[in-house]
Design an enzyme around this catalytic site. Sequence first.
Site, PDB file in Angstrom:
ATOM      1  N   ASP A   1       0.887  -1.170   0.000  1.00 54.38           N
ATOM      2  CA  ASP A   1       0.000   0.000   0.000  1.00 54.38           C
ATOM      3  C   ASP A   1       0.924   1.218   0.000  1.00 54.38           C
ATOM      4  O   ASP A   1       2.109   1.117   0.349  1.00 54.38           O
ATOM      5  CB  ASP A   1      -0.856  -0.049   1.272  1.00 54.38           C
ATOM      6  CG  ASP A   1      -1.482   1.284   1.621  1.00 54.38           C
ATOM      7  OD1 ASP A   1      -2.159   1.849   0.749  1.00 54.38           O
ATOM      8  OD2 ASP A   1      -1.265   1.772   2.737  1.00 54.38           O
TER       9      ASP A   1
ATOM     10  N   ASP B   1      -0.170   5.136   0.838  1.00 55.25           N
ATOM     11  CA  ASP B   1      -0.415   6.150   1.879  1.00 55.25           C
ATOM     12  C   ASP B   1      -0.523   5.523   3.273  1.00 55.25           C
ATOM     13  O   ASP B   1      -1.355   4.672   3.504  1.00 55.25           O
ATOM     14  CB  ASP B   1      -1.705   6.909   1.553  1.00 55.25           C
ATOM     15  CG  ASP B   1      -1.553   7.724   0.277  1.00 55.25           C
ATOM     16  OD1 ASP B   1      -2.357   7.521  -0.654  1.00 55.25           O
ATOM     17  OD2 ASP B   1      -0.622   8.533   0.201  1.00 55.25           O
TER      18      ASP B   1
END
Length: 257
Positions: A11, A13
């Site tokens: 991922d 953020d």
Amino acid sequence: MAPELKTLIFDLDGTLAETERDGHRVAFNQAFAKAGLDWRWDVALYGKLLAVTGGKERIRYYLEHYQPDFSILAALESFIAELHREKTHYYVELVKNQVLPLRPGVLRLLKSAREQGLQLAIATTTTPENVTALLSSTIGADAADWFDCIAAGDVVRAKKPAPDIYFYCLEQLQIKPGQCLAFEDSAHGVQAAVGAGIKTVVTVSDYTRNEDFAGAVLVLDHLGEPGQPCRALKGVLHGFEYVNIDVLQRLHGEEQT
Ligand code: XBP
Ligand code: MG
């Protein structure tokens, strides 16, 4: 016997870097000011709005719940899309000024994975421009080439917690869920990765530390560095002080209870 570990899917953020409070939130406020809107997402309000993934979806949610009588001349969707384009412009500028460093252990682990022949991928809700900007500013101009797949933003219709972005990654790389591990920071992200059948490691972030990470095989404060040990909030590190490829190979081989 688990199939061989082939790919690490990150991922972006909150996982690669703490981008929300001092990055995306600031860029949203800059775009609102540029548009002559008196909206301001302070740290607390933004924490609530993060319940909605996707910047355009987040603006729409904010209008519905906080600006119900907001009337505009143009169609709502094109208004939101334009505002979000402005926000992305500000975010990219902000990232270029290098205010968002990679989290502990991220660069070390990415480099080790490459040295040991593992594939790297990104599965994120943010836009491709934002991914390229962050990788360039924190690693270097060629950093996007480190990743065999960058699955970002509107490439899928349903954003996290839907598993679509992870299914997209698996499809693009032609790999099976059992051949990879996912790295996430939020409950939405864990639901998405686990929903795609992928074993998931969490490094909690500023806004997500109290979320429910049910389904994750390991929950950490961060990935650690030599001399900067990480702490397991759920699961075991078997005496390791930081996450390296050996830890990941062992985790990958373990039966998930
Ligand atoms: C986090 C998100 C994104 C960002 C804002 O994505 O939900 O929407 O908050 O970026 P992830 P955009 O944790 O999956 O990386 O405004 O570009 O959506
Ligand atoms: Mg995240």
